[in-house]
Design a protein around this motif. Sequence first.
Motif, short mmCIF file in Angstrom:
data_model
loop_
_atom_site.label_atom_id
_atom_site.label_comp_id
_atom_site.label_asym_id
_atom_site.label_seq_id
_atom_site.Cartn_x
_atom_site.Cartn_y
_atom_site.Cartn_z
N ALA A 1 10.39 5.93 8.85
CA ALA A 1 9.32 5.00 8.46
C ALA A 1 8.15 5.83 7.96
CB ALA A 1 8.90 4.14 9.65
N GLU A 2 7.78 5.61 6.70
CA GLU A 2 6.76 6.45 6.07
C GLU A 2 5.69 5.58 5.42
OE1 GLU A 2 7.14 9.00 2.16
OE2 GLU A 2 8.23 9.94 3.82
N TYR A 3 4.46 5.79 5.82
CA TYR A 3 3.31 5.06 5.28
C TYR A 3 2.88 5.68 3.95
CZ TYR A 3 -1.59 3.77 4.70
OH TYR A 3 -2.78 3.34 4.19
N THR A 4 2.65 4.84 2.94
CA THR A 4 2.21 5.34 1.64
C THR A 4 1.08 4.48 1.11
OG1 THR A 4 4.46 6.06 1.15
CG2 THR A 4 2.97 5.91 -0.70
N LYS A 5 0.01 5.11 0.65
CA LYS A 5 -1.13 4.42 0.03
C LYS A 5 -1.51 5.24 -1.18
CE LYS A 5 -5.00 1.84 0.01
NZ LYS A 5 -5.02 1.25 -1.30
N SER A 6 -1.45 4.62 -2.35
CA SER A 6 -1.77 5.38 -3.56
C SER A 6 -2.74 4.60 -4.44
CB SER A 6 -0.50 5.71 -4.33
OG SER A 6 0.14 4.53 -4.74
N GLY A 7 -3.86 5.22 -4.75
CA GLY A 7 -4.84 4.67 -5.69
C GLY A 7 -5.19 3.22 -5.48
N ARG A 8 -4.99 2.43 -6.52
CA ARG A 8 -5.34 1.01 -6.47
C ARG A 8 -4.26 0.13 -5.88
NH1 ARG A 8 -6.88 0.46 -12.58
NH2 ARG A 8 -6.97 2.71 -12.76
N ASN A 9 -3.08 0.68 -5.66
CA ASN A 9 -1.98 -0.12 -5.13
C ASN A 9 -2.20 -0.43 -3.65
OD1 ASN A 9 -0.76 0.12 -7.62
ND2 ASN A 9 0.45 1.91 -7.01
N SER A 10 -1.53 -1.47 -3.18
CA SER A 10 -1.64 -1.80 -1.77
C SER A 10 -0.78 -0.84 -0.94
CB SER A 10 -1.17 -3.24 -1.53
OG SER A 10 0.18 -3.38 -1.88
N ALA A 11 -1.09 -0.73 0.32
CA ALA A 11 -0.36 0.16 1.22
C ALA A 11 1.05 -0.38 1.44
CB ALA A 11 -1.10 0.27 2.55
N ILE A 12 2.02 0.54 1.51
CA ILE A 12 3.40 0.14 1.75
C ILE A 12 4.01 1.00 2.84
CG2 ILE A 12 3.82 -0.75 -0.59
CD1 ILE A 12 5.24 1.92 -1.21
N MET A 13 5.10 0.52 3.38
CA MET A 13 5.85 1.26 4.40
C MET A 13 7.27 1.44 3.86
SD MET A 13 5.49 2.70 7.24
CE MET A 13 4.87 2.27 8.82
N LYS A 14 7.64 2.70 3.56
CA LYS A 14 8.99 3.01 3.10
C LYS A 14 9.85 3.25 4.33
CE LYS A 14 7.70 5.20 -1.25
NZ LYS A 14 7.73 6.45 -2.03
N THR A 15 10.99 2.57 4.41
CA THR A 15 11.86 2.72 5.57
C THR A 15 13.28 3.04 5.15
OG1 THR A 15 12.38 0.36 5.63
CG2 THR A 15 10.52 1.10 6.97
N LYS A 16 13.96 3.80 6.00
CA LYS A 16 15.39 4.04 5.85
C LYS A 16 16.04 3.36 7.04
CE LYS A 16 18.87 7.59 5.31
NZ LYS A 16 19.16 9.02 5.30
N LEU A 17 16.98 2.43 6.76
CA LEU A 17 17.58 1.60 7.80
C LEU A 17 19.09 1.81 7.86
CD1 LEU A 17 15.75 -1.72 6.89
CD2 LEU A 17 15.09 -0.12 8.67
N LYS A 18 19.66 1.70 9.07
CA LYS A 18 21.11 1.77 9.26
C LYS A 18 21.56 0.53 10.00
CE LYS A 18 24.78 4.39 11.41
NZ LYS A 18 25.12 5.43 12.37
#
Length: 190
Positions: A25-42
């Motif tokens: 689970a990785e938090y990402t926030k870039s510039g003007r975009n909204s914050a997202i959570m990238k996940t790898k699921l099994k």
Amino acid sequence: MKTAQELKPNNVVLIDGNPWLVQKAEYTKSGRNSAIMKTKLKNLLTGSSTETVYKFDDKVDVISLDKKDTTFSYKADGVYVFMDEEYNQYELREEDIESVLPFIVEGMSDVCHAVFFEGRVISVDLPTTIVRQIDYSENAARGDTSGKVMKLARLINGTEIRVPDFCNTGDWIEIDSRTAEYKCRAKAPA
């Protein structure tokens, strides 16, 4: 219900009626975009993996799975049988326990955790640290002392792991069952 920002590795989420293990689970926030959570699921039922992106405030259904202490009993026709303290037997196919299969050996005394979803056993977790014996390893190569010298060693069941140069055939070692990495030398189990 939790928000996606609260997801952590090893959480189990329910998606379309299936339990999915959060591996990353990785938090990402870039510039003007909204914050997202990238996940790898099994998927715990099928073993398939996927990567999913959630908005930071998306709602997810985090569940906890029941676990029961068991020990490995025997293997027959590709089915591994585990038994609890009350002598209940739980059968699992090789596909169900693929991640721990390299460390399952006849006569092992490790207490495993059978994982249940809706009353059905879906997998088995080994203890974090396990002790196994080296069945075969090459002799040390002389002269290479520049750093941490590792060599291949084969365990009783044929699994190969990298161990330090000073480990020999017949030695007992501790292994991290999550990463399959050598931890240290150990005494033979009683």
